[in-house]
Design a protein around this motif. Sequence first.
Motif, PDB file in Angstrom:
ATOM      1  N   LEU A  37      19.757  63.817   8.728  1.00  0.00           N
ATOM      2  CA  LEU A  37      19.078  62.532   8.825  1.00  0.00           C
ATOM      3  C   LEU A  37      17.622  62.648   8.399  1.00  0.00           C
ATOM      4  O   LEU A  37      17.090  61.780   7.696  1.00  0.00           O
ATOM      5  N   ALA A  38      16.963  63.731   8.810  1.00  0.00           N
ATOM      6  CA  ALA A  38      15.561  63.941   8.439  1.00  0.00           C
ATOM      7  C   ALA A  38      15.405  64.067   6.931  1.00  0.00           C
ATOM      8  O   ALA A  38      14.463  63.527   6.341  1.00  0.00           O
ATOM      9  N   GLU A  39      16.337  64.765   6.304  1.00  0.00           N
ATOM     10  CA  GLU A  39      16.264  64.928   4.848  1.00  0.00           C
ATOM     11  C   GLU A  39      16.385  63.584   4.147  1.00  0.00           C
ATOM     12  O   GLU A  39      15.626  63.283   3.219  1.00  0.00           O
ATOM     13  N   HIS A  40      17.335  62.751   4.591  1.00  0.00           N
ATOM     14  CA  HIS A  40      17.547  61.464   3.924  1.00  0.00           C
ATOM     15  C   HIS A  40      16.473  60.445   4.271  1.00  0.00           C
ATOM     16  O   HIS A  40      16.355  59.421   3.598  1.00  0.00           O
ATOM     17  N   LEU A  41      15.681  60.724   5.290  1.00  0.00           N
ATOM     18  CA  LEU A  41      14.534  59.879   5.617  1.00  0.00           C
ATOM     19  C   LEU A  41      13.243  60.432   5.034  1.00  0.00           C
ATOM     20  O   LEU A  41      12.166  59.881   5.272  1.00  0.00           O
ATOM     21  N   ASP A  42      13.347  61.543   4.297  1.00  0.00           N
ATOM     22  CA  ASP A  42      12.185  62.181   3.680  1.00  0.00           C
ATOM     23  C   ASP A  42      11.119  62.499   4.727  1.00  0.00           C
ATOM     24  O   ASP A  42       9.924  62.264   4.528  1.00  0.00           O
ATOM     25  N   VAL A  43      11.559  63.047   5.856  1.00  0.00           N
ATOM     26  CA  VAL A  43      10.641  63.433   6.913  1.00  0.00           C
ATOM     27  C   VAL A  43       9.946  64.741   6.522  1.00  0.00           C
ATOM     28  O   VAL A  43      10.615  65.695   6.098  1.00  0.00           O
ATOM     29  N   PRO A  44       8.632  64.835   6.619  1.00  0.00           N
ATOM     30  CA  PRO A  44       7.933  66.082   6.281  1.00  0.00           C
ATOM     31  C   PRO A  44       8.446  67.254   7.119  1.00  0.00           C
ATOM     32  O   PRO A  44       8.933  67.077   8.242  1.00  0.00           O
ATOM     33  N   VAL A  45       8.323  68.458   6.569  1.00  0.00           N
ATOM     34  CA  VAL A  45       8.867  69.645   7.207  1.00  0.00           C
ATOM     35  C   VAL A  45       8.315  69.838   8.619  1.00  0.00           C
ATOM     36  O   VAL A  45       9.052  70.174   9.550  1.00  0.00           O
ATOM     37  N   ARG A  92      24.151  57.457   3.535  1.00  0.00           N
ATOM     38  CA  ARG A  92      23.471  58.573   2.870  1.00  0.00           C
ATOM     39  C   ARG A  92      23.828  59.902   3.540  1.00  0.00           C
ATOM     40  O   ARG A  92      24.001  60.918   2.857  1.00  0.00           O
ATOM     41  N   ALA A  93      23.915  59.886   4.875  1.00  0.00           N
ATOM     42  CA  ALA A  93      24.104  61.123   5.630  1.00  0.00           C
ATOM     43  C   ALA A  93      25.567  61.451   5.884  1.00  0.00           C
ATOM     44  O   ALA A  93      25.869  62.448   6.550  1.00  0.00           O
ATOM     45  N   GLY A  94      26.481  60.642   5.375  1.00  0.00           N
ATOM     46  CA  GLY A  94      27.903  60.898   5.594  1.00  0.00           C
ATOM     47  C   GLY A  94      28.320  60.697   7.026  1.00  0.00           C
ATOM     48  O   GLY A  94      29.182  61.411   7.556  1.00  0.00           O
ATOM     49  N   SER A  95      27.726  59.698   7.683  1.00  0.00           N
ATOM     50  CA  SER A  95      28.048  59.410   9.081  1.00  0.00           C
ATOM     51  C   SER A  95      28.463  57.943   9.185  1.00  0.00           C
ATOM     52  O   SER A  95      28.884  57.335   8.211  1.00  0.00           O
ATOM     53  N   SER A  96      28.335  57.376  10.373  1.00  0.00           N
ATOM     54  CA  SER A  96      28.660  55.964  10.588  1.00  0.00           C
ATOM     55  C   SER A  96      27.468  55.274  11.219  1.00  0.00           C
ATOM     56  O   SER A  96      26.663  55.898  11.922  1.00  0.00           O
ATOM     57  N   ALA A  97      27.364  53.963  10.981  1.00  0.00           N
ATOM     58  CA  ALA A  97      26.275  53.199  11.582  1.00  0.00           C
ATOM     59  C   ALA A  97      26.360  53.247  13.109  1.00  0.00           C
ATOM     60  O   ALA A  97      25.333  53.281  13.797  1.00  0.00           O
ATOM     61  N   ARG A  98      27.576  53.297  13.634  1.00  0.00           N
ATOM     62  CA  ARG A  98      27.769  53.371  15.080  1.00  0.00           C
ATOM     63  C   ARG A  98      27.177  54.660  15.635  1.00  0.00           C
ATOM     64  O   ARG A  98      26.482  54.657  16.652  1.00  0.00           O
ATOM     65  N   HIS A  99      27.435  55.784  14.935  1.00  0.00           N
ATOM     66  CA  HIS A  99      26.910  57.066  15.414  1.00  0.00           C
ATOM     67  C   HIS A  99      25.384  57.090  15.333  1.00  0.00           C
ATOM     68  O   HIS A  99      24.711  57.557  16.263  1.00  0.00           O
TER      69      HIS A  99
END
Length: 281
Positions: A67-75, A41-48
């Motif tokens: 990462l926070a955005e794709h985890l729907d973390v509140p502001v 989702r975040a355009g990264s790697s599982a390793r990172h």
Amino acid sequence: MTIVPTGSAGRPTTPSDQGVGPLLRAWREQRRVSQLELALRAGSSARHVSFVETGRSRPSEEMVLRLAEHLDVPVRERNALLLAAGYAPRYPETPLDDPSMDALREGVERLIQGYEPYPALVMNATYDVMAANRGISMLLDGVPESLLVPPLNAMRLTLHPEGLAPRIQNLRAWRGHLLEQMERQIALRRSEPLRALYEEVAAYPLPPGTPDDKPGEEAGAEASAYFALPMRIEHEGRVLSFISSVSTFNTPMDVTVAELAIETFLPADPATVKYLHALLS
């Protein structure tokens, strides 16, 4: 009713002693997302992602926010993640009485006033009432002054045995709906003040004489008559029926704005429409 500023609605935004990794892992596990899925989702790697969570790699500010955005973390909690990662908070928390909030306050007040004669109110993340229109004031007729001391709290006003609860005809069903709503918000925000409020109102005794739900009969009648669970409340000898709807701001860039919600009550039957227009128009 004019918008009334209150204190912070969430838990303090403080950095984790363990760094950003454990916080991100906790949010990921709460959202039931694997490291691989989050990385994709975040355009990264599982390793990172794994290295970030274990502290072997320090994420960039951009990565923390992504990462926070794709985890729907509140502001509010995104600020906590940034602090834990060693960065400055990105989102301000501006008091509602700040001059920069003038347009927001005026717009929200016009909105809920325009909804009259139907009830509408504005709440923060712990259900403190920031503003309300005449429709809400009408419903609060007869509520003891002790419950009307600012800041008003929508959950206390509704579920307290001396508040609206004795007048709500389907109290058991409506109470269950409200408590489930709070449980979902606690899971989303992980807010200690919200959890404390939940524990308080969940412990309120039911008013004497509260009828039991009738399995099948009453539930079936409501399901056939309404498209959503109504709040059926007595007012001056009449039973009014409302369906509630909650709206929030899209893509907020301020903690205060992110935690505001506008709840409106739509009449659920023609009799309620006629009564409100005759009473408040």
